[in-house]
Design a protein around this motif. Structure first.
Motif, PDB file in Angstrom:
ATOM      1  N   LYS A   1      50.621   3.733  53.817  1.00 17.15           N
ATOM      2  CA  LYS A   1      51.263   4.988  53.440  1.00 17.15           C
ATOM      3  C   LYS A   1      50.643   5.566  52.173  1.00 17.15           C
ATOM      4  CE  LYS A   1      55.651   3.916  55.621  1.00 17.15           C
ATOM      5  NZ  LYS A   1      57.065   3.583  55.406  1.00 17.15           N
ATOM      6  N   LEU A   2      50.286   4.702  51.235  1.00 14.71           N
ATOM      7  CA  LEU A   2      49.652   5.168  50.003  1.00 14.71           C
ATOM      8  C   LEU A   2      48.291   5.778  50.303  1.00 14.71           C
ATOM      9  CD1 LEU A   2      49.700   5.436  46.968  1.00 14.71           C
ATOM     10  CD2 LEU A   2      48.847   3.111  46.806  1.00 14.71           C
ATOM     11  N   ALA A   3      47.507   5.123  51.155  1.00 14.19           N
ATOM     12  CA  ALA A   3      46.199   5.666  51.523  1.00 14.19           C
ATOM     13  C   ALA A   3      46.351   7.017  52.222  1.00 14.19           C
ATOM     14  CB  ALA A   3      45.455   4.681  52.416  1.00 14.19           C
ATOM     15  N   GLN A   4      47.356   7.152  53.094  1.00 11.72           N
ATOM     16  CA  GLN A   4      47.607   8.429  53.762  1.00 11.72           C
ATOM     17  C   GLN A   4      48.003   9.503  52.754  1.00 11.72           C
ATOM     18  OE1 GLN A   4      50.653   7.338  56.541  1.00 11.72           O
ATOM     19  NE2 GLN A   4      49.191   6.809  58.162  1.00 11.72           N
ATOM     20  N   ARG A   5      48.875   9.162  51.793  1.00 12.76           N
ATOM     21  CA  ARG A   5      49.317  10.132  50.794  1.00 12.76           C
ATOM     22  C   ARG A   5      48.149  10.607  49.942  1.00 12.76           C
ATOM     23  NH1 ARG A   5      52.829   7.423  47.395  1.00 12.76           N
ATOM     24  NH2 ARG A   5      54.262   7.344  49.127  1.00 12.76           N
ATOM     25  N   VAL A   6      47.257   9.676  49.583  1.00 14.01           N
ATOM     26  CA  VAL A   6      46.106  10.053  48.764  1.00 14.01           C
ATOM     27  C   VAL A   6      45.177  10.972  49.553  1.00 14.01           C
ATOM     28  CG1 VAL A   6      44.035   9.159  47.638  1.00 14.01           C
ATOM     29  CG2 VAL A   6      46.245   8.082  47.237  1.00 14.01           C
TER      30      VAL A   6
END
Length: 65
Positions: free
Chosen positions: A39-44
């Motif tokens: 999810k963090l990679a997607q948000r970035v």
């Protein structure tokens, strides 16, 4: 309710993903959950920011009026 990860734990997995590791590999390396790293990679990718997403807030009742 859970608390957001520290900014340090946001930046390190993102840096690892940018260097070529998968999100799951980065999660294992920095001892965070795979879903958090994904999810963090997607948000970035979407926002170019490692800031945590908003938690909580007001929601209009479903049965109002």
């Amino acid at each position: 309710m859970t608390a957001p990860l520290s900014q340090d734990l946001h930046k390190r997995p993102v840096r690892a993903v940018e260097e070529g590791a998968s999100a799951r590999e980065a999660a294992a390396r920095f001892v965070v959950s795979a879903s958090a790293a994904i999810k963090l990679a997607q948000r970035v990718r979407q926002t170019s920011s490692t800031a945590p997403a908003k938690i909580g807030g007001y929601r209009k009742p479903l049965l109002a009026d």
